[in-house]
Motif scaffolding. Sequence first.
Motif, PDB file in Angstrom:
ATOM      1  N   GLY A   1      10.835   6.949   6.383  1.00  0.00           N
ATOM      2  CA  GLY A   1      10.294   5.629   7.324  1.00  0.00           C
ATOM      3  C   GLY A   1       9.456   5.130   6.885  1.00  0.00           C
ATOM      4  N   SER A   2       8.125   5.377   6.549  1.00  0.00           N
ATOM      5  CA  SER A   2       6.778   3.853   5.591  1.00  0.00           C
ATOM      6  C   SER A   2       6.296   5.043   4.483  1.00  0.00           C
ATOM      7  CB  SER A   2       5.583   4.019   7.143  1.00  0.00           C
ATOM      8  OG  SER A   2       4.684   5.076   7.446  1.00  0.00           O
ATOM      9  N   ILE A   3       6.992   6.294   4.504  1.00  0.00           N
ATOM     10  CA  ILE A   3       6.402   7.317   2.826  1.00  0.00           C
ATOM     11  C   ILE A   3       6.389   5.941   2.058  1.00  0.00           C
ATOM     12  CG2 ILE A   3       6.921   8.517   1.742  1.00  0.00           C
ATOM     13  CD1 ILE A   3       8.611  10.649   3.890  1.00  0.00           C
ATOM     14  N   LEU A   4       7.508   5.535   1.422  1.00  0.00           N
ATOM     15  CA  LEU A   4       7.398   4.598   0.570  1.00  0.00           C
ATOM     16  C   LEU A   4       5.833   3.672   0.090  1.00  0.00           C
ATOM     17  CD1 LEU A   4      10.702   3.698  -0.556  1.00  0.00           C
ATOM     18  CD2 LEU A   4       9.741   5.593  -1.209  1.00  0.00           C
ATOM     19  N   GLU A   5       5.467   3.035   1.411  1.00  0.00           N
ATOM     20  CA  GLU A   5       4.604   2.273   1.760  1.00  0.00           C
ATOM     21  C   GLU A   5       3.105   2.758   1.276  1.00  0.00           C
ATOM     22  OE1 GLU A   5       6.230  -0.271   4.449  1.00  0.00           O
ATOM     23  OE2 GLU A   5       6.338  -2.056   3.143  1.00  0.00           O
ATOM     24  N   THR A   6       3.621   3.442   2.409  1.00  0.00           N
ATOM     25  CA  THR A   6       1.978   4.643   2.683  1.00  0.00           C
ATOM     26  C   THR A   6       1.585   5.641   1.736  1.00  0.00           C
ATOM     27  OG1 THR A   6       2.765   6.209   3.181  1.00  0.00           O
ATOM     28  CG2 THR A   6       2.318   4.195   5.183  1.00  0.00           C
ATOM     29  N   GLU A   7       2.189   5.694   0.118  1.00  0.00           N
ATOM     30  CA  GLU A   7       2.111   6.690  -0.098  1.00  0.00           C
ATOM     31  C   GLU A   7       1.953   5.659  -1.602  1.00  0.00           C
ATOM     32  OE1 GLU A   7       1.439   9.808  -0.386  1.00  0.00           O
ATOM     33  OE2 GLU A   7       1.868  10.164   1.305  1.00  0.00           O
ATOM     34  N   GLN A   8       2.603   4.690  -1.846  1.00  0.00           N
ATOM     35  CA  GLN A   8       2.500   3.900  -3.042  1.00  0.00           C
ATOM     36  C   GLN A   8       0.402   3.791  -2.893  1.00  0.00           C
ATOM     37  OE1 GLN A   8       4.603   0.695  -5.425  1.00  0.00           O
ATOM     38  NE2 GLN A   8       4.585   0.086  -3.397  1.00  0.00           N
ATOM     39  N   CYS A   9       0.954   3.352  -1.852  1.00  0.00           N
ATOM     40  CA  CYS A   9      -0.714   1.863  -1.232  1.00  0.00           C
ATOM     41  C   CYS A   9      -1.878   2.805  -1.320  1.00  0.00           C
ATOM     42  CB  CYS A   9      -0.858   1.850   0.576  1.00  0.00           C
ATOM     43  SG  CYS A   9      -2.482  -0.201   0.538  1.00  0.00           S
ATOM     44  N   ALA A  10      -1.602   4.544  -1.071  1.00  0.00           N
ATOM     45  CA  ALA A  10      -3.050   5.418  -1.202  1.00  0.00           C
ATOM     46  C   ALA A  10      -3.012   5.899  -2.661  1.00  0.00           C
ATOM     47  CB  ALA A  10      -2.094   6.745  -0.292  1.00  0.00           C
ATOM     48  N   LYS A  11      -2.191   6.310  -3.299  1.00  0.00           N
ATOM     49  CA  LYS A  11      -1.896   6.696  -4.938  1.00  0.00           C
ATOM     50  C   LYS A  11      -2.070   5.016  -5.742  1.00  0.00           C
ATOM     51  CE  LYS A  11      -0.808   9.844  -8.020  1.00  0.00           C
ATOM     52  NZ  LYS A  11      -0.067  10.739  -8.922  1.00  0.00           N
ATOM     53  N   TYR A  12      -1.530   3.748  -5.786  1.00  0.00           N
ATOM     54  CA  TYR A  12      -1.741   2.996  -6.403  1.00  0.00           C
ATOM     55  C   TYR A  12      -1.837   1.595  -5.293  1.00  0.00           C
ATOM     56  CZ  TYR A  12       0.706   5.964 -10.484  1.00  0.00           C
ATOM     57  OH  TYR A  12       0.468   7.882 -10.805  1.00  0.00           O
ATOM     58  N   PRO A  13      -3.610   1.554  -5.026  1.00  0.00           N
ATOM     59  CA  PRO A  13      -3.169   0.437  -3.857  1.00  0.00           C
ATOM     60  C   PRO A  13      -3.444  -0.575  -4.504  1.00  0.00           C
ATOM     61  CG  PRO A  13      -5.388   1.840  -4.115  1.00  0.00           C
ATOM     62  CD  PRO A  13      -4.131   2.421  -5.225  1.00  0.00           C
ATOM     63  N   TRP A  14      -3.549  -0.884  -6.028  1.00  0.00           N
ATOM     64  CA  TRP A  14      -3.488  -2.122  -7.307  1.00  0.00           C
ATOM     65  C   TRP A  14      -2.100  -3.162  -6.501  1.00  0.00           C
ATOM     66  CZ3 TRP A  14      -0.690  -1.334 -10.998  1.00  0.00           C
ATOM     67  CH2 TRP A  14      -0.208  -0.352 -12.009  1.00  0.00           C
ATOM     68  N   ALA A  15      -1.377  -1.528  -7.411  1.00  0.00           N
ATOM     69  CA  ALA A  15       0.132  -1.805  -7.116  1.00  0.00           C
ATOM     70  C   ALA A  15       0.990  -2.424  -5.308  1.00  0.00           C
ATOM     71  CB  ALA A  15       0.739  -1.356  -7.827  1.00  0.00           C
ATOM     72  N   HIS A  16       0.058  -2.141  -4.143  1.00  0.00           N
ATOM     73  CA  HIS A  16       0.814  -2.577  -3.365  1.00  0.00           C
ATOM     74  C   HIS A  16       0.619  -4.180  -2.651  1.00  0.00           C
ATOM     75  CE1 HIS A  16       1.694  -1.300   0.826  1.00  0.00           C
ATOM     76  NE2 HIS A  16       0.752  -2.590   0.914  1.00  0.00           N
ATOM     77  N   ASN A  17       2.428  -4.590  -2.407  1.00  0.00           N
ATOM     78  CA  ASN A  17       2.988  -6.117  -2.608  1.00  0.00           C
ATOM     79  C   ASN A  17       2.372  -6.581  -3.144  1.00  0.00           C
ATOM     80  OD1 ASN A  17       2.470  -4.957   0.083  1.00  0.00           O
ATOM     81  ND2 ASN A  17       1.233  -6.023   1.018  1.00  0.00           N
ATOM     82  N   THR A  18       2.522  -6.318  -5.405  1.00  0.00           N
ATOM     83  CA  THR A  18       2.354  -6.988  -5.908  1.00  0.00           C
ATOM     84  C   THR A  18       3.903  -6.968  -6.377  1.00  0.00           C
ATOM     85  OG1 THR A  18       2.231  -4.831  -7.512  1.00  0.00           O
ATOM     86  CG2 THR A  18      -0.181  -5.691  -6.795  1.00  0.00           C
ATOM     87  N   VAL A  19       3.893  -8.099  -7.634  1.00  0.00           N
ATOM     88  CA  VAL A  19       5.757  -8.553  -7.998  1.00  0.00           C
ATOM     89  C   VAL A  19       4.712  -8.746  -9.739  1.00  0.00           C
ATOM     90  CG1 VAL A  19       5.171 -11.019  -6.763  1.00  0.00           C
ATOM     91  CG2 VAL A  19       7.674 -10.497  -8.111  1.00  0.00           C
ATOM     92  N   ALA A  20       6.083  -8.799 -10.485  1.00  0.00           N
ATOM     93  CA  ALA A  20       5.857  -8.945 -11.541  1.00  0.00           C
ATOM     94  C   ALA A  20       7.494  -8.912 -11.814  1.00  0.00           C
ATOM     95  CB  ALA A  20       5.504  -7.902 -12.680  1.00  0.00           C
ATOM     96  N   ASP A  21       7.869 -10.572 -11.926  1.00  0.00           N
ATOM     97  CA  ASP A  21       9.072 -11.022 -12.157  1.00  0.00           C
ATOM     98  C   ASP A  21       8.746 -12.666 -13.333  1.00  0.00           C
ATOM     99  OD1 ASP A  21       8.551 -12.889 -10.524  1.00  0.00           O
ATOM    100  OD2 ASP A  21       9.798 -11.989  -9.294  1.00  0.00           O
TER     101      ASP A  21
END
Length: 238
Positions: free
Chosen positions: A25-45
């Motif tokens: 479900g939405s576990i990856l997005e919600t848990e990532q946003c909760a613990k690392y909000p600074w990394a949510h929807n970011t990109v390093a390429d």
Amino acid sequence: ATVGFGGRGLSIWKASDMSLVWDSGSILETEQCAKYPWAHNTVADEEFSMVRDADGNVGARFNLEGSGKVSTVPPYLVTGDCDTCNKLQEDIWKLNAFSPTKEDGCDVNDAAVTRGPGCDENYCACPLGKTVDERSLKDGAGPEAVVVGEACGMTIMVTATEKQGTAFVFDVSDPPNTQLLFVQHLSPASQTKNPSVAYADRTLGEVDPESITFLTAEKSPTGNAGILFSGSWGGTLS
């Protein structure tokens, strides 16, 4: 069971009849946003890579007379005249050139941007925490790879978000009741350090972890199971 992965999450299917057993479900997005909000929807390429020569000087154009050198004379990074402009490298420069009227690029006066190799008074490549992935609404968390193995008396499943670099470790011993054990960012220094800065001080982790290997206890030199992550843009392995 078989494990499938897509843009936003993971699914476990029964191999015999391909019936759905579990979905993240939405576990990856919600848990990532909760613990690392600074990394949510970011990109390093590659678009946020440094543009500098072998001596660490920021430049706008390859110097054809000096191997490994750059020139600060526009047009941007070309291999000859502008008819042969390297469009990707030109885009790199433009993306990272800060402008108050657009979000691309990083303000070198911003306290959240660590100064260092490749930065000057006008230009600094973005750390992960200062970027926004324009494809995030379409791509979601984007797990790129998944591995499964035995460790600590459990069947463990590991994946990582491609653009944001966050790893997720699940206990799949009982597939219908899969449990998330923990979340770990693979390059915490990237919150405030661009890749060149973090690489230079040896704090850079895995940027864009596209390859994951599960090392069993039997094959591990320590006798303990482990996970190997490789960052396609970080140039490192952990």
